[in-house]
Design a protein around this motif. Structure first.
Motif, short mmCIF file in Angstrom:
data_model
loop_
_atom_site.label_atom_id
_atom_site.label_comp_id
_atom_site.label_asym_id
_atom_site.label_seq_id
_atom_site.Cartn_x
_atom_site.Cartn_y
_atom_site.Cartn_z
N THR A 79 0.84 -1.20 0.00
CA THR A 79 0.00 0.00 0.00
C THR A 79 0.87 1.26 0.00
N TYR A 80 1.93 1.18 0.79
CA TYR A 80 2.87 2.30 0.91
C TYR A 80 3.47 2.65 -0.45
N VAL A 81 3.98 1.63 -1.14
CA VAL A 81 4.61 1.86 -2.45
C VAL A 81 3.56 2.31 -3.47
N ARG A 82 2.41 1.66 -3.44
CA ARG A 82 1.34 2.00 -4.38
C ARG A 82 0.90 3.46 -4.20
N THR A 83 0.77 3.90 -2.95
CA THR A 83 0.37 5.28 -2.68
C THR A 83 1.40 6.25 -3.26
N ALA A 84 2.68 5.92 -3.06
CA ALA A 84 3.73 6.79 -3.57
C ALA A 84 3.69 6.86 -5.09
N VAL A 85 3.58 5.71 -5.75
CA VAL A 85 3.59 5.68 -7.22
C VAL A 85 2.37 6.41 -7.77
N MET A 86 1.20 6.12 -7.20
CA MET A 86 -0.02 6.78 -7.66
C MET A 86 0.06 8.30 -7.46
N SER A 87 0.65 8.72 -6.34
CA SER A 87 0.76 10.15 -6.06
C SER A 87 1.69 10.83 -7.05
N ILE A 88 2.80 10.16 -7.36
CA ILE A 88 3.73 10.72 -8.35
C ILE A 88 3.02 10.83 -9.70
N PHE A 89 2.30 9.79 -10.06
CA PHE A 89 1.58 9.80 -11.33
C PHE A 89 0.54 10.91 -11.36
N ALA A 90 -0.21 11.07 -10.26
CA ALA A 90 -1.22 12.13 -10.20
C ALA A 90 -0.57 13.50 -10.32
N THR A 91 0.61 13.66 -9.70
CA THR A 91 1.31 14.94 -9.77
C THR A 91 1.75 15.24 -11.20
N VAL A 92 2.31 14.23 -11.86
CA VAL A 92 2.75 14.42 -13.24
C VAL A 92 1.56 14.75 -14.14
N LEU A 93 0.46 14.03 -13.93
CA LEU A 93 -0.74 14.26 -14.74
C LEU A 93 -1.27 15.68 -14.51
N THR A 94 -1.28 16.11 -13.24
CA THR A 94 -1.74 17.47 -12.93
C THR A 94 -0.85 18.50 -13.62
N LEU A 95 0.46 18.24 -13.64
CA LEU A 95 1.39 19.16 -14.29
C LEU A 95 1.13 19.21 -15.80
N ILE A 96 0.93 18.03 -16.40
CA ILE A 96 0.74 17.98 -17.85
C ILE A 96 -0.55 18.71 -18.24
N ILE A 97 -1.59 18.57 -17.44
CA ILE A 97 -2.84 19.27 -17.75
C ILE A 97 -2.76 20.74 -17.35
N GLY A 98 -2.12 20.98 -16.20
CA GLY A 98 -2.10 22.34 -15.66
C GLY A 98 -1.20 23.29 -16.42
N ILE B 137 5.45 19.98 -5.56
CA ILE B 137 5.60 19.63 -4.14
C ILE B 137 4.24 19.70 -3.44
N VAL B 138 3.53 20.81 -3.67
CA VAL B 138 2.25 20.99 -2.98
C VAL B 138 1.27 19.90 -3.41
N VAL B 139 1.17 19.67 -4.72
CA VAL B 139 0.21 18.68 -5.23
C VAL B 139 0.57 17.29 -4.72
N PHE B 140 1.88 16.97 -4.76
CA PHE B 140 2.30 15.64 -4.31
C PHE B 140 1.96 15.42 -2.83
N MET B 141 2.26 16.41 -2.02
CA MET B 141 2.00 16.25 -0.59
C MET B 141 0.50 16.16 -0.30
N LEU B 142 -0.28 16.98 -0.99
CA LEU B 142 -1.74 16.92 -0.80
C LEU B 142 -2.28 15.56 -1.21
N THR B 143 -1.76 15.04 -2.33
CA THR B 143 -2.25 13.77 -2.84
C THR B 143 -1.86 12.62 -1.92
N LEU B 144 -0.60 12.65 -1.52
CA LEU B 144 -0.09 11.58 -0.66
C LEU B 144 -0.87 11.53 0.65
N GLY B 145 -1.20 12.71 1.16
CA GLY B 145 -1.89 12.78 2.44
C GLY B 145 -3.40 12.80 2.31
N ASN B 146 -3.91 12.66 1.09
CA ASN B 146 -5.36 12.73 0.88
C ASN B 146 -6.02 11.46 1.44
#
Lengths: 372, 292
Positions: free
Chosen positions: B71-90, B220-229
């Protein structure tokens, strides 16, 4: 290096016409300066040549090719921006090499050209610095260097000296003039400073309100302004203007007068129909001198005196309320409140009709002629 | 003379201290103190009622139970992916707001990015549930136009989580990007075209390097928010969401195992710090550049 031709260039932003059909020929190797007050369209015209603004109408030719729809990279031009537009995250070397790198040139060719340009501009010692570590004048040189390395057909300068202090401006102006002598390239240069225009240009284009007022050599504009606008814009301090009445005309001669003193015969070709009309008389401050030895004289009370050491500016209030500036040589003893007569040779006068168009001057001495 | 200067500078220091006091109190009481306690709690083992001993058992448990660290690794990978996706769209959105559109439209667009944040995260996530669920808007629409012949469940999978996470964090990416792109002088872009660049090379060589501090701080902000969501993965992902915050919640609330929950909380803190540090190193940014 190439010539540049503008044919009825128009530019419109929405409903606002900015350029109303500009015609211009720039020959190979010529240094052309666009000059005019802010908002006259000179920068827009330069940006159109650069390909940064679309053309609404007309044709733009560089080296015989119509380039209206070509992108900046395909036009063979290089522009030096007013803000220099250097990349803060790149060193001087990388800034200068950037255009060549985009052009996919090989490393050794890029290196040779950058070092050659750096040598010409005395930037050799600064190649590893960042723009933030350079002075204003050095940044200016890097911006010029970035243009030089591309060996463009036409150089474009957009008010390149306006961010420099007065002393550096004079020095850089000289460097640009020297650069043009060395490179012999075609240069189009925009400025609002008429001193830059006069000192640098082979050909000055005076612009006003989206139109070209006059195109000519600096001396043509100085001695033979075709409009009142050009007459007032070129020369420092600015030309004096006062209203006079046309009393009589004869071939090559016109008699003008104004209440409070002016009465003079001037060498202009004026049509008979102008008799009785009020026209504008223009005289440059440097052509007036205290005393009444010359034919065209004005008199009034001195209300301001400015002493510059080598000369003295006297501001004389005429009877009709107009103020006339006189550039008296040396350190004048005339004081505020003195009644002064100043005069100029008839050949120094300029005469403009009600629409601001100049009447043709005939038979004037060589010192008031643009011919060399 | 020197005495009064000393008094003055002393007064200045006192003023500064008083001004900073709320911040210092907040940091100490609500951040530092709880974390110290969290660390201490995580390093003990309950022997019997009210009796504890120093132990690393909570951390050992984490590494020996595959569900936890998966779960720990999955959360990290998903959060990184979400951050990259947010960057690409944003990024294109921010570029459009900062550089392309002018005048009133600019403020209107910026406001449109902000408006969703006037309602709570819960309501926004429910919004997505209304759209994506089996009896939801999209499912009905697909049936109505004949693409699907029965109800389609689009909730409770990783894609739904991703949609929710990106949507929730978009503003935190767009704001720093717009502000950093706003500061990019137009003439730098024009000079790029003048020097022979095209849209791609100018974006790569001029716009992105300039925007790097904004990209880093947004990420950084998006990653931390996502990881802690907790809310979004839980509601949109359902039972299968496997988000690490849910593990922490379970330890604290369901199992009432504060020792293990504290250890997990601490591990999450370590994870986000390490990933942010690596991200900064890779992008050659420093934290002070990014924040300043």
């Amino acid at each position: 290096m190439a010539d540049l031709k503008l044919d009825q260039i128009r530019k419109r932003y929405g409903a606002v016409d900015v350029l109303h059909g500009i015609d211009l020929d720039v020959k190979d190797g010529e240094f052309v300066v666009f000059v005019g007050p802010s908002g006259c369209g000179k920068s827009t015209l330069l940006r159109i040549i650069a390909g940064l603004e679309e053309i609404t109408g007309g044709e733009l030719m560089i080296d015989g090719d119509v380039v209206n729809t070509k992108s900046p990279r395909d036009r063979g031009i290089a522009m030096v921006f007013q803000s220099y537009a250097l990349y803060p995250h790149m060193t001087v070397y990388k800034n200068m090499a950037f255009g060549l790198k985009l052009d996919k040139q090989d490393k050794s060719a890029i290196d040779a050209r950058v070092r050659e340009a750096a040598r010409i501009l005395q930037l050799d010692q600064l190649l590893d610095r960042r723009p933030s570590e350079l002075s204003g004048g050095q940044r200016q040189r890097v911006a010029i260097g970035r243009a030089i390395v591309r060996q463009p057909k036409v150089f474009l300068f957009d008010e390149p000296l306006s961010n420099l202090d007065a002393a550096l401006r004079v020095q850089t102006r000289l460097e640009i003039a020297k650069l043009h002598q060395d490179l012999k390239s075609t240069i189009v240069y925009v400025t609002h400073d008429q001193v830059e225009a006069m000192t640098l240009a082979d050909k000055i284009v005076v612009m006003n309100g989206g139109n070209v007022e006059q195109v000519g050599s600096p001396m043509q504009l100085y001695h033979h302004p075709e409009t009142r606008f050009v007459a007032g814009f070129i020369g420092s301090p600015a030309m004096n203007f006062t209203n006079v009445r046309i009393d009589a005309v004869a071939p090559g001669k016109v008699t003008v007068s104004a209440p409070g003193g002016i009465k003079s015969v001037l060498p202009f070709e004026v049509p008979q129909s102008e008799v009785g009309k009020i026209v504008e008389l223009g005289i440059r401050p440097e052509h007036l001198a205290p005393g009444d030895e010359e034919t065209l004289s004005v008199n009034g009370e001195v209300d301001v005196v400015e002493k510059l050491g080598d000369s003295t500016y006297l501001y004389i209030k005429l009877a009709n309320g107009d103020r006339v500036t006189v550039r008296a040589p040396g350190h004048s003893r005339i004081k505020i409140g003195d009644m002064v007569t100043a005069s100029a040779p008839a050949g120094a006068a300029h005469l403009f009709d009600g629409d601001g168009k100049a009447f043709v001057k005939v038979d004037y001495p060589a010192e008031f002629s643009a011919e060399e | 003379m020197s005495n009064s200067a000393a008094v003055k500078s002393g007064g200045f220091r006192l003023g500064l201290l008083l001004l900073a006091l709320p911040l210092l109190l907040w940091l100490f009481l609500l951040v530092i103190l709880p974390h110290i306690d969290l660390l201490l709690v995580s390093l003990r083992e309950r022997i019997s009622y009210g009796k504890y001993e120093f132990s690393l058992i909570n951390y050992v448990e984490f590494f020996t139970e595959p569900l936890y660290w998966n779960t720990y690794v999955r959360t990290a990978v998903m959060s990184i992916f979400a951050t990259v996706l947010t960057l690409i769209i944003g990024f294109p959105v921010s570029y459009y707001i900062a550089k392309v559109i002018r005048g009133k439209g600019k403020n209107a667009l910026f406001l449109m990015c902000l408006i969703p944040f006037w309602v709570s995260e819960l309501v926004r996530t429910f919004g997505w549930m209304i759209l994506l669920r089996e009896s939801g808007v999209i499912s009905n629409l697909l049936q109505w136009i004949g693409v699907a012949d029965g109800p389609v469940e689009m909730l409770y999978n990783d894609a739904a989580i991703m949609v929710g996470l990106v949507y929730t964090s978009m503003l935190f990416m767009v704001v720093p990007l717009v502000s950093v792109l706003d500061s990019l002088d137009d003439s730098l872009i024009e000079a790029g075209y003048d020097l022979g660049g095209n849209a791609f090379t100018i974006t790569r060589d001029i716009v992105v390097p300039h925007a790097m501090p904004g990209i880093a701080s947004g990420c950084i902000v998006v990653f931390m928010l996502t990881l802690g969501n907790y809310l979004t993965p839980n509601l949109l992902g359902g039972k299968d969401s496997l988000w690490f915050t849910e593990q922490i919640y379970t330890q604290f609330i369901t199992r009432f195992n504060w020792e293990s929950g504290s250890a997990f909380g601490f591990l999450l803190l370590v994870l986000s710090s390490v990933i942010v540090w690596v991200g900064l190193k890779l992008s050659k940014q420093t934290l002070s550049q990014t924040v300043g």
